[in-house]
Motif scaffolding. Sequence first.
Motif, PDB file in Angstrom:
ATOM      1  N   TRP A 151       0.536  -1.150   0.829  1.00 54.28           N
ATOM      2  CA  TRP A 151       0.093  -0.233  -0.159  1.00 54.28           C
ATOM      3  C   TRP A 151       0.972   1.120  -0.270  1.00 54.28           C
ATOM      4  O   TRP A 151       0.354   2.602  -0.709  1.00 54.28           O
ATOM      5  N   GLU A 152       2.140   0.885   0.323  1.00 54.89           N
ATOM      6  CA  GLU A 152       2.872   2.318   0.934  1.00 54.89           C
ATOM      7  C   GLU A 152       4.062   2.276  -0.596  1.00 54.89           C
ATOM      8  O   GLU A 152       4.245   3.736  -0.760  1.00 54.89           O
ATOM      9  N   PRO A 155       0.637   2.898  -6.655  1.00 52.50           N
ATOM     10  CA  PRO A 155      -0.046   3.617  -6.940  1.00 52.50           C
ATOM     11  C   PRO A 155      -1.284   3.454  -7.091  1.00 52.50           C
ATOM     12  O   PRO A 155      -2.393   4.243  -7.074  1.00 52.50           O
ATOM     13  N   ASN A 158      -2.728   3.047  -3.477  1.00 57.46           N
ATOM     14  CA  ASN A 158      -3.270   4.204  -3.134  1.00 57.46           C
ATOM     15  C   ASN A 158      -3.273   5.363  -3.559  1.00 57.46           C
ATOM     16  O   ASN A 158      -2.569   6.055  -4.651  1.00 57.46           O
ATOM     17  N   PRO A 159      -4.024   6.281  -3.425  1.00 55.98           N
ATOM     18  CA  PRO A 159      -4.688   7.218  -4.245  1.00 55.98           C
ATOM     19  C   PRO A 159      -3.130   8.527  -4.068  1.00 55.98           C
ATOM     20  O   PRO A 159      -2.686   9.064  -4.807  1.00 55.98           O
ATOM     21  N   ASP A 160      -2.637   8.963  -3.211  1.00 57.99           N
ATOM     22  CA  ASP A 160      -1.583   9.383  -2.123  1.00 57.99           C
ATOM     23  C   ASP A 160       0.174   8.969  -3.247  1.00 57.99           C
ATOM     24  O   ASP A 160       0.622  10.211  -4.146  1.00 57.99           O
ATOM     25  N   VAL A 161      -0.023   7.271  -3.279  1.00 57.39           N
ATOM     26  CA  VAL A 161       1.047   7.317  -4.114  1.00 57.39           C
ATOM     27  C   VAL A 161       0.824   7.193  -5.912  1.00 57.39           C
ATOM     28  O   VAL A 161       2.209   8.000  -6.463  1.00 57.39           O
ATOM     29  N   ARG A 163      -0.634  10.315  -7.235  1.00 58.81           N
ATOM     30  CA  ARG A 163      -0.779  11.325  -7.116  1.00 58.81           C
ATOM     31  C   ARG A 163       1.262  11.463  -7.163  1.00 58.81           C
ATOM     32  O   ARG A 163       1.226  12.508  -8.225  1.00 58.81           O
ATOM     33  N   GLU A 164       1.906  11.022  -6.200  1.00 64.09           N
ATOM     34  CA  GLU A 164       3.741  11.244  -6.387  1.00 64.09           C
ATOM     35  C   GLU A 164       4.036  10.807  -7.473  1.00 64.09           C
ATOM     36  O   GLU A 164       4.750  11.329  -8.310  1.00 64.09           O
ATOM     37  N   TYR A 165       3.598   9.519  -7.916  1.00 60.08           N
ATOM     38  CA  TYR A 165       3.992   8.980  -9.621  1.00 60.08           C
ATOM     39  C   TYR A 165       3.711   9.994 -10.901  1.00 60.08           C
ATOM     40  O   TYR A 165       4.137  10.419 -11.638  1.00 60.08           O
ATOM     41  N   THR A 167       3.295  13.190 -10.155  1.00 60.16           N
ATOM     42  CA  THR A 167       4.176  14.262 -10.351  1.00 60.16           C
ATOM     43  C   THR A 167       5.503  14.051 -11.459  1.00 60.16           C
ATOM     44  O   THR A 167       5.811  14.740 -11.676  1.00 60.16           O
ATOM     45  N   GLU A 203      12.047  16.593  -2.492  1.00 58.23           N
ATOM     46  CA  GLU A 203      11.558  15.542  -1.738  1.00 58.23           C
ATOM     47  C   GLU A 203      12.514  14.448  -1.704  1.00 58.23           C
ATOM     48  O   GLU A 203      11.932  13.738  -1.417  1.00 58.23           O
TER      49      GLU A 203
END
Length: 396
Positions: A151-152, A155, A158-161, A163-165, A167, A203
């Motif tokens: 989950w960490e 992508p 995990n929606p946050d992951v 978004r990170e990818y 970007t 980052e």
Amino acid sequence: MGRRLIAAAVLLVIGGVALAYGFTQLMTPETGWQTIEANTAQGPSCGDELVFRYELGADGASPGTENRAVSALYSDACRTLYQLFHATEGFEGVTNLRELSLHPNETLTVDATLYGALEAVQRHGDRTIYLGPVYDRYNGLFSCQDDAQRWEFDPRLNPDVAREYETLAAYARNPESIDLRLLGNNQVCLHVSEDYLAFAQREGVEWFLDFGWLKNAFVVDALAELLIENGFTHGVLSSYDGFQRNLDSRETDYGLNVLDYGDGALYPAAVLSYRGPRSMVCLRDFAVEELDWQRICRLESGEARTAYLSPEDGLCRSAVRSLIGYSERVGCGEIALGLAPVYVAEELEPGALDGLAREGIQSIYCRDRVIYATEPGVNLTNLYEGGGVRYTLARN
């Protein structure tokens, strides 16, 4: 007593000679097909990701002499290539991908082999080499033991992951943000914008470049060309992740297994039979070799996660379970770059494979137990049939 001592001495000499002869025989390779191992005594090597099968003594040469020569050449090259294509580790006196990432906006001179690989990537317009930070995160994903840990990194979980990818992928896609400037004479400048440099520092992005799943395509090509150049052509070189070069120009029969995956099982769908030198690439989203855990994992739901990343959003994609490309004209690197936009997609476009066939790159893939091939008269044998499963051959 004297006679006994003489007899004992004679027996001792005979025993020593026999022992020496036996040891010599044990250490001398036999004529015929042998596995050539890369010597790692002088440092890490890419040899542990490769299998090199070679027919010693095929031209009447001493198998021992030939083995020593080909092993030395292969070992040195494996060590050099390991260093050149390493994205995260530096080596004294070696300007590799890591050094390019550490010196953005500076002109550096690289080895001709690395320069040639960068040229090929640039020629095809492939931007995945700039997904270094995302490949790093996927390495974490592949080392996880369960979905809770994934989950960490995943992508799709995990929606946050995600978004990170996304970007990071946006930077990778944009030549204004990052781009390799190839200046000739093996000189390279990695252009990185001030905005991306600031983002990377903020980052904790440690490197920008990584060949990712393409790396071994260029490693196998470099080794194959070196072996051919030095007259060692009676062999087959392959990597665990699906890149193979047959060096043999004799009329020897060879075969490549066409593998498929479905319903949680691996199927030997057919065998591609051929003769002569050939470059082969097999892209797949299922594990076959022990080392596949480094680039493939399967979730508890059965979904696959692979290292085939899209620069559109940093997500992995596989249009079909496996796609084989092969050619008598070009190397693994060119085949892989040609297949990449076809395979790393939501759906496979057969028309794109027809275009590659016109360029000398033939393809094979399986869908719903049907094998599709672009080469007219392709020699596919041993079509699998058993346990209620039957593979048939169609034309793409």
